[in-house]
Design a protein around this motif. Structure first.
Motif, short mmCIF file in Angstrom:
data_model
loop_
_atom_site.label_atom_id
_atom_site.label_comp_id
_atom_site.label_asym_id
_atom_site.label_seq_id
_atom_site.Cartn_x
_atom_site.Cartn_y
_atom_site.Cartn_z
N ASP A 24 29.96 -70.26 -72.60
CA ASP A 24 29.70 -70.33 -71.16
C ASP A 24 31.01 -70.34 -70.39
O ASP A 24 31.96 -71.05 -70.76
CB ASP A 24 28.91 -71.60 -70.81
N LYS B 3 32.46 -68.16 -66.47
CA LYS B 3 31.96 -67.68 -65.18
C LYS B 3 30.54 -67.15 -65.31
O LYS B 3 29.73 -67.26 -64.41
CB LYS B 3 32.88 -66.58 -64.64
N LYS B 4 30.29 -66.55 -66.47
CA LYS B 4 28.93 -66.15 -66.81
C LYS B 4 28.47 -66.95 -68.01
O LYS B 4 29.27 -67.29 -68.89
CB LYS B 4 28.87 -64.65 -67.15
N GLU C 165 24.11 -64.59 -70.84
CA GLU C 165 24.24 -63.41 -69.98
C GLU C 165 25.26 -62.44 -70.57
O GLU C 165 25.07 -61.22 -70.52
CB GLU C 165 24.65 -63.84 -68.58
N GLN C 166 26.33 -62.97 -71.15
CA GLN C 166 27.33 -62.10 -71.78
C GLN C 166 26.73 -61.35 -72.96
O GLN C 166 26.97 -60.15 -73.15
CB GLN C 166 28.53 -62.94 -72.23
N GLN D 76 24.28 -58.67 -71.67
CA GLN D 76 24.97 -57.52 -71.09
C GLN D 76 25.53 -56.63 -72.19
O GLN D 76 25.56 -55.40 -72.06
CB GLN D 76 26.07 -57.97 -70.14
N GLN E 69 22.66 -57.31 -64.54
CA GLN E 69 22.69 -58.74 -64.22
C GLN E 69 21.32 -59.36 -64.45
O GLN E 69 20.33 -58.94 -63.88
CB GLN E 69 23.11 -58.96 -62.76
N THR F 289 16.32 -56.83 -65.07
CA THR F 289 17.60 -57.18 -64.46
C THR F 289 17.56 -56.77 -62.98
O THR F 289 16.67 -56.05 -62.54
CB THR F 289 18.74 -56.44 -65.17
N GLY G 96 23.72 -63.21 -57.38
CA GLY G 96 24.80 -63.47 -58.33
C GLY G 96 26.13 -63.79 -57.69
O GLY G 96 27.10 -64.05 -58.39
#
Length: 856
Positions: A262, A264-265, A269-270, A273, A416, A426, A478
């Motif tokens: 964990d 900034k994202k 989410e990483q 993506q 996102q 997303t 976001g």
């Protein structure tokens, strides 16, 4: 078996390539099946044990079915007993076996009728027994005998299109299927099957890197397959069973496996993506190869149909293509012109493969200078005005990187995630899906599904303004802060940069800023109250804004999650739209007088009941104790129904329960349950608990406490899965009898509701939000509860109010999708608003504690 699995899992964690593990598992299975096969006495018979499907390819995931074909000679009666013993052994050792027992001729007959059977046979390996039997099958099912490659290609392409449609044709589902979603493993298998059927290629590795793929593209194809294999292997390992869906439950654990942290994202989410990038890359390659195969297989013996459009572009066999390889580097503006032309000509299928490659190579030219060019700005607006395939054009522009470069704000939301219970896609995929629905409203085939939206959308004076609002409505997500306000700022800059008039710009900005308003009012406000309608009409201001906002709202809901839209939700928006239109037509300076509304309803009910033998004096006596809210919110037809039943029900100590399917278009598709009973603190909680025990979901509730100590409660319900209750007297009678018995029981507390909390709710523990305010006009306190829908929610809230000695005067219940937005009008025992701040905080704290405890 377990030892082998543990070994392979340990190798996975140590970093061994998954391709190696899949092949090792297949070879281990070959050895095990072979040994069990060899243990049988075949008595001179010669059947063959054949691996088919994924196992036939030598790719076996931890919990995938082991698909085998037991291939028999024509005269095979003597081997039936050992075959049964063999299959019993397989089940005894706990294998997930998918098997079929067929002769050569049976294989051929089934393959001719079913392309899935043929595809399985194409991926076959003989483990034991004579190769000659399988050789006969291959010869007789080859493209020279059945399913010639053009027919095979068409069937597989149709299969892919139908599969993609189930996932809204996007790689960006929030819980994608690593096998079946666009950009998943099945897309690669489709390519391999077509290549094998037509070109004889036995694997993706053996595909040529000249005519169809560049060296770099084949590298992406193979690396992408390895990534998808790795994700699928990990899913099977985590779930302990065959699981190909990237469910929310598993995404965090996978993110940890991949080493994401964990920051900034969020780590999840990483990871997602990363998944989306690979899915998009594989989806692009699938598109390129399918188009190439189309040219080679379906058009192999036909002359190319070429039509020159201008000095830069031509159409070849339905695909638009650049006339020069250096077109985009010499004239970057052509990167938008290609899509303008594709949307202007009805016969264009899409962009040709060589031109797609050129677009990808030159998309970096879409920079600030490009965006400032008036020609490019006008071309972008022309794309939004395209008469043909506009949604597909925007999706292609997004896929090729053009849309995100031209609108940098859009580029920031690509891939996102929206970590909540409601969105399926997303942010970028949701945005394009919203525009997709806006386009549907203009097509006759969707008139039956969206009758009002279709009529309204077709009379919008400038449809491109709706699309611009759709593009920007969630573009601020976001970034922190109110995404509606952030999006409005971006939309205003876009409109002014692109030369829209001040009036059109103001409309787009207002739509983006207010895109959630109409949905919120329809769900959380009492839209049967003329004052609510009047306030909303003042906010909207004119019919033009109302039409645009209504269309945007319906598209937004459908583009959020296909399961959210139903007749109930549609009826709420339709009721708000119709009421507001009337208020605007009447004039904002001429609001409806509430007393006039009440009098009209009473008089209409009197007309109905006089026809049934009632006198005005009798009705006035029956209605003397009812408050004005009853006549404000209920229809005259329902009041007549209630009144006639109450007048004939003499024992007031026994509850009266009425049930029928609602005839009110504003609550379409629901079943209406009316309860007339002595008012007591537990009544609301008891009714809600009993309805849930009956597997019913409350979608609206209207609670009226009369001055004579009686309560008149109306509940609008559906089955818990959102479907309508079938018009069956037995079902209605069961509901009525169950409620009558339960409410006549002297037990005070409601029975607890026993139902599992949905898995998504456990993955996204969205906290309950509450507020209590005072309505000085109605002299009540207003409790608002916003929460994911949880088992027994209404019964729990009702019981909490009882425990605090709070009286429920009325309620506005809205259960829509997985979220509730409920409003309760409450007082203390003296019928006064609750003003003690410590008490209001204690009530809210207990509601939040109990509802959130259910989700844990």
């Amino acid at each position: 078996m377990r030892t082998a699995t543990d070994y392979l899992h340990a190798q996975f964690h140590s970093g061994t390539r998954v391709a190696t593990l899949l092949h090792l598992r297949a070879r281990f299975m070959d050895a095990m099946l072979g040994a069990l096969w060899d243990s049988q006495e075949w008595a001179g018979a010669s059947p063959a044990l054949v691996a088919v499907g994924g196992y036939g390819r030598g790719e076996l995931h931890p919990h995938s079915d082991v698909d085998i074909l037991l291939l028999l000679e024509q005269d095979s009666e003597c081997c039936h007993a050992p075959l049964e013993q063999f299959l019993t052994l397989l089940w005894d050792v706990g294998l997930n076996i998918g098997h079929s027992v067929r002769t050569v001729s049976e294989c051929c007959q089934k393959a001719r009728k079913d392309i899935t059977v043929l595809t399985n046979l194409m991926e076959s390996r003989v483990i034991r027994g004579p190769e000659a039997l399988m050789a006969q099958v291959r010869e007789q099912t080859g493209p020279g005998r059945m399913w010639p490659s053009p027919d095979f290609f068409r069937a597989k392409l149709q299969e892919q299109q139908q599969r993609h449609a189930k996932f809204a044709d996007t790689e960006y589902n929030l819980e994608p299927n690593v096998k079946s979603s666009p950009g998943g493993l099945r897309d690669l298998q489709i390519i391999a099957w077509i290549a094998e059927r037509h070109f004889g290629a036995d694997s993706l590795e053996s595909m040529d890197t000249g005519e169809f793929l560049t060296v770099d593209e084949r590298e992406v194809l193979l690396r992408g397959r390895d990534f998808m294999w790795q994700v699928r292997y990990a899913l099977h390992m985590i779930a302990g069973r065959e699981e190909d869906r990237l469910l929310f439950d598993h995404q965090r654990e996978l993110a940890s496996m991949w080493g994401f942290k964990d920051g900034k994202k969020l780590a999840v989410e990483q990871f997602m993506q990363t998944y989306y990038r690979w899915a998009l890359a594989l989806g692009e390659l699938n598109e390129l190869l399918i188009q190439n195969f189309d040219q080679v297989i379906l058009r192999a013996h036909t002359l190319d149909e070429v039509r020159v459009l201008n000095e830069r572009f031509q159409i070849r066999n339905g695909y638009i293509e650049a006339l020069r390889d250096d077109l985009f580097s010499r004239d970057p503006g052509a990167l938008l012109e290609v899509f303008v032309l594709a949307g202007r000509h009805s016969g264009i299928i899409g962009v040709g493969t060589p031109t797609i490659r050129l677009i990808r190579e030159n998309r970096h030219l879409v920079d600030s200078e490009f965006r400032a060019d008036p020609r490019n700005r006008e071309n972008f607006l022309q794309i939004l005005r395209s008469p043909y395939r506009m949604t597909r054009l925007l999706r292609s522009m997004s896929r090729y990187g053009i849309l995100g470069n031209y609108l940098p704000e859009f580029g920031r939301i690509v891939g996102q995630m929206q970590h909540d219970l409601f969105h399926t896609y997303t942010v970028d995929a949701h945005t394009l899906e919203v525009i997709h629905y806006m386009r549907r409203f203009q097509k006759p085939e969707f008139d039956e599904r969206f009758p009002v939206s279709s009529r309204v959308a077709r009379r919008l004076p400038k449809i491109e303004l709706l699309y611009i609002a759709g593009l920007f409505h969630d573009i601020g997500k976001g970034r922190g802060g109110d995404h509606s306000e952030l999006g409005a700022v971006d939309a205003e800059r876009f409109c002014l940069d692109h030369g829209l008039s001040q009036r059109d710009s103001n409309l787009v900005v207002w739509l983006v800023r207010n895109h959630l308003t109409m949905s919120a009012v329809s769900q959380r406000k009492d839209i049967s109250d003329p004052e609510v309608i009047q306030q909303f009409a003042h906010h909207v201001g004119d019919q033009n804004r109302l039409d645009y906002l209504f269309t945007l709202t319906v598209a937004d809901i459908n583009g959020t999650n296909p399961t959210l839209w139903n007749a109930w939700r549609g009826s709420l928006l339709r009721q708000l739209y119709t009421g507001t239109r009337r208020a605007l037509r009447r004039g904002l300076e001429n609001p409806v007088d509430k007393q006039v509304w009440i009098d009209e309803t009473r008089n209409a009910a009197i007309d109905l009941l006089e026809y049934r033998g009632f006198t005005v004096d009798e009705l006035e006596e029956l209605w003397r104790e009812q408050g004005e809210d009853y006549f404000l919110r209920e229809r005259s037809e329902d009041i007549a129904w209630h009144t006639e039943a109450i007048a004939g029900h003499y024992d007031r100590d026994k509850p009266l329960v009425l049930i029928r399917n609602s005839s009110d278009s504003s609550v379409a598709n629901t079943t209406q349950i009316f309860i007339h009973a002595r008012s007591h603190a537990q009544l609301f909680s008891r009714v809600c608990a009993e309805l849930e025990q009956l597997d019913l979901s409350v979608h609206d509730a209207r609670i009226y406490n009369a001055r004579d100590g009686m309560s008149l409660d109306t509940f609008f319900v559906l089955n818990s899965d959102g479907s309508s209750i079938a018009v069956e007297s037995s079902r209605f009678r069961h509901i009525r009898d169950h409620l009558s018995r339960a409410l006549a029981d002297n037990m005070n507390r409601a029975d607890p509701v026993q139902r599992l909390t949905p898995r998504q709710m456990k993955s996204f523990p969205v906290p309950t939000e509450t507020s209590i305010t005072v309505d000085t006009i109605k002299h009540v306190s207003v409790l608002e509860v916003s929460s994911p829908d949880r088992p027994g929610l209404l019964a729990r809230i009702g019981q909490i109010l009882v425990d605090f000695g709070i009286e429920l005067q009325a309620a506005k219940i809205q259960t829509l999708g997985e979220r509730v937005e409920d409003v309760f009008f409450i007082t203390d025992s003296q019928q006064d608003p609750i003003t003690d701040p410590e008490l209001t905080e204690a009530i809210q704290r207990e509601i939040r504690r109990q509802l959130d405890l259910v989700a844990e």
